[in-house]
Design a protein around this motif. Structure first.
Motif, PDB file in Angstrom:
ATOM      1  N   GLN A 163      -0.371 -92.284  23.803  1.00  0.00           N
ATOM      2  CA  GLN A 163      -0.381 -91.154  22.893  1.00  0.00           C
ATOM      3  C   GLN A 163      -1.120 -90.005  23.585  1.00  0.00           C
ATOM      4  O   GLN A 163      -2.149 -90.219  24.230  1.00  0.00           O
ATOM      5  CB  GLN A 163      -1.111 -91.585  21.625  1.00  0.00           C
ATOM      6  CG  GLN A 163      -1.140 -90.582  20.528  1.00  0.00           C
ATOM      7  CD  GLN A 163      -1.816 -91.178  19.292  1.00  0.00           C
ATOM      8  OE1 GLN A 163      -2.798 -91.895  19.400  1.00  0.00           O
ATOM      9  NE2 GLN A 163      -1.293 -90.873  18.127  1.00  0.00           N
ATOM     10  N   ILE A 164      -0.610 -88.804  23.450  1.00  0.00           N
ATOM     11  CA  ILE A 164      -1.275 -87.649  24.050  1.00  0.00           C
ATOM     12  C   ILE A 164      -2.554 -87.371  23.272  1.00  0.00           C
ATOM     13  O   ILE A 164      -2.565 -87.316  22.044  1.00  0.00           O
ATOM     14  CB  ILE A 164      -0.366 -86.408  24.024  1.00  0.00           C
ATOM     15  CG1 ILE A 164       0.879 -86.662  24.870  1.00  0.00           C
ATOM     16  CG2 ILE A 164      -1.112 -85.171  24.501  1.00  0.00           C
ATOM     17  CD1 ILE A 164       1.923 -85.564  24.774  1.00  0.00           C
ATOM     18  N   ALA A 165      -3.653 -87.235  24.008  1.00  0.00           N
ATOM     19  CA  ALA A 165      -4.944 -86.916  23.394  1.00  0.00           C
ATOM     20  C   ALA A 165      -5.183 -85.421  23.557  1.00  0.00           C
ATOM     21  O   ALA A 165      -4.942 -84.843  24.614  1.00  0.00           O
ATOM     22  CB  ALA A 165      -6.055 -87.702  24.075  1.00  0.00           C
ATOM     23  N   PHE A 166      -5.632 -84.778  22.484  1.00  0.00           N
ATOM     24  CA  PHE A 166      -5.906 -83.346  22.521  1.00  0.00           C
ATOM     25  C   PHE A 166      -7.401 -83.108  22.514  1.00  0.00           C
ATOM     26  O   PHE A 166      -8.163 -83.789  21.833  1.00  0.00           O
ATOM     27  CB  PHE A 166      -5.258 -82.650  21.315  1.00  0.00           C
ATOM     28  CG  PHE A 166      -3.754 -82.690  21.362  1.00  0.00           C
ATOM     29  CD1 PHE A 166      -3.052 -81.729  22.077  1.00  0.00           C
ATOM     30  CD2 PHE A 166      -3.043 -83.684  20.708  1.00  0.00           C
ATOM     31  CE1 PHE A 166      -1.672 -81.772  22.134  1.00  0.00           C
ATOM     32  CE2 PHE A 166      -1.659 -83.733  20.763  1.00  0.00           C
ATOM     33  CZ  PHE A 166      -0.968 -82.768  21.482  1.00  0.00           C
ATOM     34  N   GLY A 167      -7.827 -82.118  23.291  1.00  0.00           N
ATOM     35  CA  GLY A 167      -9.235 -81.744  23.324  1.00  0.00           C
ATOM     36  C   GLY A 167      -9.588 -80.873  22.126  1.00  0.00           C
ATOM     37  O   GLY A 167      -8.738 -80.541  21.286  1.00  0.00           O
ATOM     38  N   GLY A 181      -7.511 -77.916  21.345  1.00  0.00           N
ATOM     39  CA  GLY A 181      -6.139 -78.134  20.915  1.00  0.00           C
ATOM     40  C   GLY A 181      -5.155 -78.320  22.052  1.00  0.00           C
ATOM     41  O   GLY A 181      -3.965 -78.486  21.820  1.00  0.00           O
ATOM     42  N   LYS A 182      -5.659 -78.303  23.280  1.00  0.00           N
ATOM     43  CA  LYS A 182      -4.786 -78.476  24.436  1.00  0.00           C
ATOM     44  C   LYS A 182      -4.780 -79.951  24.859  1.00  0.00           C
ATOM     45  O   LYS A 182      -5.767 -80.659  24.660  1.00  0.00           O
ATOM     46  CB  LYS A 182      -5.266 -77.607  25.597  1.00  0.00           C
ATOM     47  CG  LYS A 182      -5.151 -76.125  25.297  1.00  0.00           C
ATOM     48  CD  LYS A 182      -5.584 -75.297  26.468  1.00  0.00           C
ATOM     49  CE  LYS A 182      -5.450 -73.817  26.112  1.00  0.00           C
ATOM     50  NZ  LYS A 182      -5.906 -72.967  27.192  1.00  0.00           N
ATOM     51  N   PRO A 183      -3.667 -80.400  25.446  1.00  0.00           N
ATOM     52  CA  PRO A 183      -3.614 -81.786  25.910  1.00  0.00           C
ATOM     53  C   PRO A 183      -4.759 -82.069  26.878  1.00  0.00           C
ATOM     54  O   PRO A 183      -5.037 -81.282  27.777  1.00  0.00           O
ATOM     55  CB  PRO A 183      -2.266 -81.888  26.610  1.00  0.00           C
ATOM     56  CG  PRO A 183      -1.439 -80.796  26.003  1.00  0.00           C
ATOM     57  CD  PRO A 183      -2.408 -79.704  25.681  1.00  0.00           C
ATOM     58  N   VAL A 206      -4.232 -88.933  28.011  1.00  0.00           N
ATOM     59  CA  VAL A 206      -3.549 -89.899  27.164  1.00  0.00           C
ATOM     60  C   VAL A 206      -4.504 -90.997  26.762  1.00  0.00           C
ATOM     61  O   VAL A 206      -5.514 -91.233  27.398  1.00  0.00           O
ATOM     62  CB  VAL A 206      -2.314 -90.498  27.865  1.00  0.00           C
ATOM     63  CG1 VAL A 206      -1.261 -89.445  28.108  1.00  0.00           C
ATOM     64  CG2 VAL A 206      -2.681 -91.208  29.134  1.00  0.00           C
ATOM     65  N   LYS A 207      -4.158 -91.646  25.650  1.00  0.00           N
ATOM     66  CA  LYS A 207      -4.921 -92.799  25.180  1.00  0.00           C
ATOM     67  C   LYS A 207      -3.921 -93.820  24.647  1.00  0.00           C
ATOM     68  O   LYS A 207      -2.776 -93.461  24.335  1.00  0.00           O
ATOM     69  CB  LYS A 207      -5.918 -92.385  24.095  1.00  0.00           C
ATOM     70  CG  LYS A 207      -5.289 -91.808  22.842  1.00  0.00           C
ATOM     71  CD  LYS A 207      -6.338 -91.377  21.844  1.00  0.00           C
ATOM     72  CE  LYS A 207      -5.656 -90.783  20.616  1.00  0.00           C
ATOM     73  NZ  LYS A 207      -6.620 -90.352  19.609  1.00  0.00           N
ATOM     74  N   PRO A 208      -4.312 -95.079  24.549  1.00  0.00           N
ATOM     75  CA  PRO A 208      -3.380 -96.089  24.025  1.00  0.00           C
ATOM     76  C   PRO A 208      -2.929 -95.734  22.614  1.00  0.00           C
ATOM     77  O   PRO A 208      -3.684 -95.211  21.815  1.00  0.00           O
ATOM     78  CB  PRO A 208      -4.212 -97.369  24.006  1.00  0.00           C
ATOM     79  CG  PRO A 208      -5.322 -97.124  24.975  1.00  0.00           C
ATOM     80  CD  PRO A 208      -5.592 -95.642  24.920  1.00  0.00           C
ATOM     81  N   PHE A 209      -1.665 -96.024  22.331  1.00  0.00           N
ATOM     82  CA  PHE A 209      -1.093 -95.795  21.017  1.00  0.00           C
ATOM     83  C   PHE A 209      -1.678 -96.793  20.018  1.00  0.00           C
ATOM     84  O   PHE A 209      -1.800 -97.961  20.304  1.00  0.00           O
ATOM     85  CB  PHE A 209       0.423 -95.956  21.083  1.00  0.00           C
ATOM     86  CG  PHE A 209       1.104 -95.800  19.745  1.00  0.00           C
ATOM     87  CD1 PHE A 209       1.265 -94.573  19.182  1.00  0.00           C
ATOM     88  CD2 PHE A 209       1.572 -96.911  19.066  1.00  0.00           C
ATOM     89  CE1 PHE A 209       1.894 -94.412  17.963  1.00  0.00           C
ATOM     90  CE2 PHE A 209       2.198 -96.778  17.826  1.00  0.00           C
ATOM     91  CZ  PHE A 209       2.356 -95.522  17.281  1.00  0.00           C
ATOM     92  N   ASP A 210      -2.045 -96.323  18.849  1.00  0.00           N
ATOM     93  CA  ASP A 210      -2.563 -97.189  17.794  1.00  0.00           C
ATOM     94  C   ASP A 210      -1.645 -97.067  16.593  1.00  0.00           C
ATOM     95  O   ASP A 210      -1.673 -96.067  15.876  1.00  0.00           O
ATOM     96  CB  ASP A 210      -3.990 -96.786  17.417  1.00  0.00           C
ATOM     97  CG  ASP A 210      -4.575 -97.642  16.302  1.00  0.00           C
ATOM     98  OD1 ASP A 210      -4.052 -98.746  16.056  1.00  0.00           O
ATOM     99  OD2 ASP A 210      -5.552 -97.212  15.678  1.00  0.00           O
ATOM    100  N   ALA A 211      -0.812 -98.097  16.376  1.00  0.00           N
ATOM    101  CA  ALA A 211       0.145 -98.060  15.269  1.00  0.00           C
ATOM    102  C   ALA A 211      -0.517 -98.309  13.938  1.00  0.00           C
ATOM    103  O   ALA A 211       0.087 -98.129  12.893  1.00  0.00           O
ATOM    104  CB  ALA A 211       1.256 -99.099  15.501  1.00  0.00           C
TER     105      ALA A 211
END
Length: 82
Positions: free
Chosen positions: A64-68, A71-73, A76-81
């Motif tokens: 999953q894209i992590a935003f600072g 608000g900018k990318p 990434v971090k692992p996806f958490d469903a």
């Protein structure tokens, strides 16, 4: 000689799912003799476990894209469903 377990392990997710759907349709018709129904059920169980493992594997690879804070990318971090 390959076993059914090995054969299932070689299938793609899509092929395994398609075969599982065929087995379900056959069992729902109720036309297979008892011994064949048991074999189909066992194969279906192996296919179900195979599909679940493939989905779990795929989910672990999704990021999953992590935003600072700005608000900018920011990576990434692992996806958490969950």
């Amino acid at each position: 000689m390959a076993t059914a377990e090995t054969d299932v392990g070689q299938l793609s997710f899509e092929a395994a799912l398609q075969r599982l759907e065929e087995i379900v349709r056959t069992l729902e018709k109720g036309e297979a003799p008892l011994d064949r129904s048991i074999e189909l059920y066992q194969e279906g169980d192996r296919l179900k476990r195979h599909c679940e493992a493939r989905l779990k594997d795929a989910q672990a690879r999704i990021e999953q894209i992590a935003f600072g804070n700005d608000g900018k990318p920011a990576g990434v971090k692992p996806f958490d469903a969950g």
